[in-house]
Design a protein around this motif. Structure first.
Motif, mmCIF file in Angstrom:
data_model
loop_
_atom_site.group_PDB
_atom_site.id
_atom_site.type_symbol
_atom_site.label_atom_id
_atom_site.label_comp_id
_atom_site.label_asym_id
_atom_site.label_seq_id
_atom_site.Cartn_x
_atom_site.Cartn_y
_atom_site.Cartn_z
ATOM 1 N N UNK A 41 4.199 -1.025 -0.912
ATOM 2 C CA UNK A 41 3.084 -2.390 -0.815
ATOM 3 C C UNK A 41 1.732 -2.615 -0.974
ATOM 4 N N UNK A 43 -0.113 -4.198 -4.950
ATOM 5 C CA UNK A 43 -0.196 -5.306 -5.600
ATOM 6 C C UNK A 43 0.758 -5.460 -6.538
ATOM 7 N N UNK A 260 -12.358 -11.108 -6.477
ATOM 8 C CA UNK A 260 -12.198 -10.177 -6.029
ATOM 9 C C UNK A 260 -14.022 -8.363 -6.395
ATOM 10 N N UNK B 267 2.354 -10.483 0.250
ATOM 11 C CA UNK B 267 1.896 -9.512 0.723
ATOM 12 C C UNK B 267 1.146 -8.749 1.770
ATOM 13 N N UNK B 272 -4.597 -5.055 4.574
ATOM 14 C CA UNK B 272 -5.620 -4.687 3.714
ATOM 15 C C UNK B 272 -6.632 -3.569 3.942
ATOM 16 N N UNK B 273 -7.157 -2.424 3.480
ATOM 17 C CA UNK B 273 -6.416 -2.250 2.085
ATOM 18 C C UNK B 273 -5.297 -0.346 2.794
ATOM 19 N N UNK B 274 -4.690 -1.588 3.746
ATOM 20 C CA UNK B 274 -2.910 -0.325 3.455
ATOM 21 C C UNK B 274 -2.550 -0.656 3.268
ATOM 22 N N UNK B 275 -2.008 -2.326 3.008
ATOM 23 C CA UNK B 275 -1.545 -2.732 1.167
ATOM 24 C C UNK B 275 -2.852 -3.850 0.383
ATOM 25 N N UNK B 276 -2.294 -2.760 -0.976
ATOM 26 C CA UNK B 276 -3.105 -3.367 -1.845
ATOM 27 C C UNK B 276 -3.467 -4.617 -2.038
ATOM 28 N N UNK B 277 -3.255 -5.718 -1.528
ATOM 29 C CA UNK B 277 -3.662 -6.973 -2.284
ATOM 30 C C UNK B 277 -4.300 -7.287 -1.296
ATOM 31 N N UNK B 278 -5.925 -7.921 -2.247
ATOM 32 C CA UNK B 278 -6.847 -9.048 -1.102
ATOM 33 C C UNK B 278 -6.668 -9.722 -0.681
ATOM 34 N N UNK B 279 -7.582 -10.643 0.202
ATOM 35 C CA UNK B 279 -7.769 -11.827 0.420
ATOM 36 C C UNK B 279 -9.516 -11.872 0.580
#
Ligand SMILES: Cc1cc2nc3c(=O)[nH]c(=O)nc-3n(C[C@H](O)[C@H](O)[C@H](O)COP(=O)(O)OP(=O)(O)OC[C@H]3O[C@@H](n4cnc5c(N)ncnc54)[C@H](O)[C@@H]3O)c2cc1C
Ligand SMILES: Cc1cc2nc3c(=O)[nH]c(=O)nc-3n(C[C@H](O)[C@H](O)[C@H](O)COP(=O)(O)OP(=O)(O)OC[C@H]3O[C@@H](n4cnc5c(N)ncnc54)[C@H](O)[C@@H]3O)c2cc1C
Ligand code: SF4
Ligand code: SF4
Ligand code: FES
Lengths: 278, 466
Positions: A41, A43, A260, B267, B272-279
């Motif tokens: 999960x 990055x 970000x 991703x 997010x934030x359960x998955x780390x990639x932001x948008x």
């Protein structure tokens, strides 16, 4: 899966890991990097390959904890697994015989100049190291670098070790005394690389830096890593990460890095402490 | 043809409710149930001269599979489709049907073609659910083939060759196989378990997937040959985003669609934030472009919570290359389409974050080589669109990161790999297909290319090796 073979803490918030990654180790060249995901999960983040050994099939990475992913990586130990590592990515650095050269490293960048220093040395250059950090407790690998470089100059912002001031100031003093330098290579925070490029610009010294924009794939397909070089858009992951410092637009690089900051720091604060102690 | 009129003749699939659509990434089009599929199949005239089949780039035996559906023999139906199309659960969802099979259907003269795509999907979904899609493989003869890239072209080559007894390994740069099917097309159009099941089927048949390998860097082509691969198929996609060189393009908040969709789809930034990639989840989002990528980005932005999503497209709305159904759905979901508008520059604030897009209106003039009227800007028609996020979806070009490592492979002027009628590149034992050879950039074209390459790779082996 890629296994961490060992992990050491080099300084406050800075770690070195050696990871089993045979294919990366085999084809790696100085200046290249990997994109890794700590878990499924996670990055995707880029980290410079500081060393690679095709005999024992390992690569070494040195990273500073600045956010969620580097924090997660720091929580892993020898024997733990990393979900994904892609590399070696980017163009290898240009290393040639120049005569006298300076490698400049700031903060965790000190680790990242290692491969260049070694390669430049092996081609018979006289290699001068100029390295620094905010404070003594953040200074890494100075002894190791001494064993490669012919000369080494150290500074800290607060004067807690070596010269008090920035690496760019130290470089400037050095260049005032020595006019034989044919090449400068610098890695560190954007503002530091920018300051270095200003120091060498008027003197017309060939200067390269390793650009560090945000990346995702590292293969040229997303465009997030775009930088402006000599007025043209380049993708740092495939056209770089090394670029001519006198052509690179540092201000755009800096402002795009902040995209970000807010969201990342919210998460960082939230997770801080629960997975990372060091 | 109005939707309602069409509905009185053609079977209409059930859709997710609008409330659910704008909140989740769940699939919107729920497909036909058995009753609907039977009714739709019954409308087919079973034309002796099947125009529909010629309209399909893969020449799927359409009347034949529809006839099997009518007989309730779904196993046979899927068998017929799979002769020419290895990923029907995908194509049945994403094919540009109004430009292909359904355009050619004889009933399209009255604007109510058979819903071929949805019928294809109907049987493909049954097959996936019941696990019918087991590949029957000939006994292994040891021929080793490497496939570079795991998009629809690569998956097709892998499937066809593993069936013929080859030892096939697929190398993929990303951490997950599937190409655009997993990193581009969002799950509200193509649920990711569909792609996963297709890949599992291949794995069960013996195809090996090696992720995190960027061929050309991690492993070179010559290393692959040295490692004993006797034939190599390149299906790396086009891959690189085209970036408009206009002012403000590098402001924060200005995305390429590739970046936005990789973050969101692959991703899972929407989690997010359960998955780390932001948008970014802009409140006002403007999208530049008119293809599937543009419309997918717009609809993903809606789901990420944007209040106002506007697509600006330089030609007329009818000329938008996106699937027609998706444009309709996007509008239902609140996406605004501004046709005949070209972007001029992005404007930012003191933090270099985008605040608005300056655009100009176009008028249509002479017909250009694509057969469409050329848009030309109207002087003095400049206007601003407020936006705190922009997504550029103006197309892809060939990514040279891999091809520049193998100068022996001839490229055309735009960097696409040149292949002959047998899908061969100019380098011996190397074949290529899909977006990297610069065709129509559709899933079914990539599948068709893969079929042809597999056939020719097999022919070569027959002749010279074994
Ligand atoms: C080619 C390349 C090589 C790199 N090599 C190294 C290395 O060897 N060692 C190392 O410690 N770091 C390296 N970096 C930087 C590293 O990738 C980032 O520090 C990392 O992505 C941060 O991830 P995070 O989730 O921990 O932090 P995030 O939560 O993503 O970010 C935290 C803060 O760091 C800043 N930041 C984000 N990405 C970068 C970046 N790329 N550079 C600088 N600041 C950033 C953000 O503005 C944010 O404020 C490299 C970057 C590139 C592009
Ligand atoms: C957002 C979006 C929506 C679309 N919608 C539709 C639609 O509705 N209908 C339709 O028909 N088409 C659609 N398309 C187009 C369609 O997806 C492509 O034409 C198709 O996927 C091309 O298939 P491919 O096999 O050539 O390559 P791709 O699907 O592009 O896959 C190539 C794979 O190769 C990998 N790769 C690249 N270089 C290397 C390397 N050197 N080593 C290892 N791996 C590598 C990539 O990571 C990627 O996974 C859409 C495209 C996008 C981006
Ligand atoms: S052209 Fe249309 S009606 Fe005729 S066989 Fe094909 S699908 Fe059926
Ligand atoms: S593959 Fe695509 S074009 Fe061909 S019949 Fe199926 S939906 Fe139509
Ligand atoms: S990281 Fe995506 S193009 Fe460079």
């Amino acid at each position: 899966m890629y296994t961490i073979l060992d992990k050491v803490q080099l300084a406050e918030g800075i770690f070195k890991v050696r990871i089993d990654a045979p294919l990366v180790a085999k084809n790696w060249k100085p200046g290249q990097f990997v994109v890794l995901m700590v878990n499924e999960a996670g990055e995707r983040i880029p980290l410079t390959i500081v060393d690679g050994n095709s005999n024992d099939c390992t690569i070494s990475l040195v990273f500073q904890v600045v956010g969620r992913t580097t924090m997660l990586l720091a929580s892993k130990n020898a024997g733990d697994k990393i979900f994904s590592i892609l590399g070696p990515l980017g163009r290898p650095s240009e290393v040639k015989k120049y005569g006298d050269v300076v490698v400049v490293g700031g903060g965790v960048g000190v680790a990242e100049i290692f491969p260049q220093a070694r390669a430049l040395k092996s081609l018979g250059n006289y290699v001068i190291g100029v390295v620094g950090a905010r404070t003594y407790s953040r200074l890494v690998l100075v002894e190791e670098l001494k064993s490669i470089c012919d000369e080494i100059h150290v500074c800290t912002d607060d004067g807690s070790y070596g010269y008090r001031g920035f690496v760019s100031d130290l470089l400037k003093r050095l260049l005032e005394k020595k006019d034989t330098i044919g090449y400068v290579y610098a890695v560190g925070p954007v503002q530091m690389m920018k300051a270095v490029s200003e120091v060498t610009r008027d003197r017309g010294i060939r200067t390269f830096v390793s650009a560090n924009p945000i990346m995702i794939d590292g293969t040229g397909m997303c465009g997030v890593c775009r930088v402006i070089v000599g007025g043209e858009i380049k993708f740092a992951c495939i056209d770089g990460p090394d670029f001519d410092a006198h052509l690179l637009d540092f201000d755009t690089l800096e402002s795009r890095l902040k995209t970000y900051t807010q969201r990342e720091s919210e998460v960082y604060q939230k997770f801080k402490g629960c997975e990372y102690d060091g | 043809m109005m939707d309602s009129e069409e509905a009185s003749i053609r079977q209409m699939p059930k859709l997710l409710t609008l409330e659910e659509r704008v909140r989740t990434f769940n699939e919107v089009n729920l497909g036909f149930n058995e009753d609907q599929a039977q009714k739709e199949a019954a409308r087919c005239l079973q034309c002796p001269k099947a125009f529909c089949t010629s309209g399909c780039p893969a020449n799927v035996g359409i009347p034949q599979f529809i006839s099997a559906i009518r007989n309730g023999d779904y196993k046979r139906a899927i068998g017929i489709i799979c002769e020419t199309n290895s990923l029907p659960a995908v194509t049945g969802r994403v094919c540009q049907v109004e430009m292909q099979c359904e355009k050619a259907c004889i009933l399209n003269k009255k604007r109510v073609p058979i819903s071929i795509g949805l019928l294809e999907r109907f049987v493909a979904d049954i097959a996936l659910k019941k696990g019918w899609k087991k590949l029957k493989c000939e006994q292994s003869h040891g021929g080793k083939v490497a496939v570079v890239g795991s998009g629809p072209a690569g998956l097709t080559v892998a499937g066809d060759l593993v069936k013929l007894g080859y030892d096939v390994t697929v190398f993929e740069a990303f951490h997950k196989p599937g190409g655009v099917l997993v990193y581009g097309i969002p799950s509200f159009r193509l649920p990711k378990d569909v792609v996963e099941k297709e890949i599992k089927t291949l794995e069960e048949a013996g195809v090996k997937f090696v992720t995190n390998v960027f061929v050309g860097k991690t492993l070179t082509l010559s290393e692959l040959f040295k490692n004993g691969y006797e034939a190599i198929f390149i299906g790396i996609g086009a891959g690189a985003p085209i970036i408009l060189n206009i002012l403000g393009i590098n402001l924060s908040g200005v995305y390429t669609a590739n970046e936005f969709l990789v973050r969101t789809v692959l991703m899972k930034a929407y989690l997010f934030p359960k998955y780390d990639t932001p948008v970014d989840s802009g409140r006002r989002v403007v999208i530049v472009g008119g293809g599937n990528t543009a419309v997918d980005s717009a609809r993903a932005a809606v789901r990420l919570g944007a209040e106002e999503v506007t697509i600006v497209y330089r030609r007329s709305e009818e000329d938008m290359p996106a699937r027609r159904e998706e444009v309709l759905r996007a509008k239902e979901e609140g996406v605004k389409v501004l046709p005949l508008v070209s972007p001029l520059r992005f404007v930012g604030d003191e933090n270099n974050h985008i605040t608005k897009l300056e655009s100009v209106r176009n008028k249509l003039t002479y017909i250009d080589k694509t057969g469409r009227p050329t848009p030309i800007s109207i002087e003095g028609s400049n206007f601003f669109i407020k936006a705190n996020m922009a997504i550029l979806a103006i197309g892809q070009r060939a990514n040279k990161a891999f091809t520049q490592t193998i100068p022996e492979i001839k490229l055309d002027r735009d960097g696409y790999i040149i292949v002959n009628y047998e899908s061969r590149t100019s380098l011996n034992r190397v074949w290529a297909g899909g977006d990297i050879i610069g065709g129509t950039a559709t899933v079914i074209q990539a599948i068709g290319d893969g079929k042809r390459a597999a056939l020719n790779i097999n022919k070569t082996f027959d002749k010279s090796v074994r």
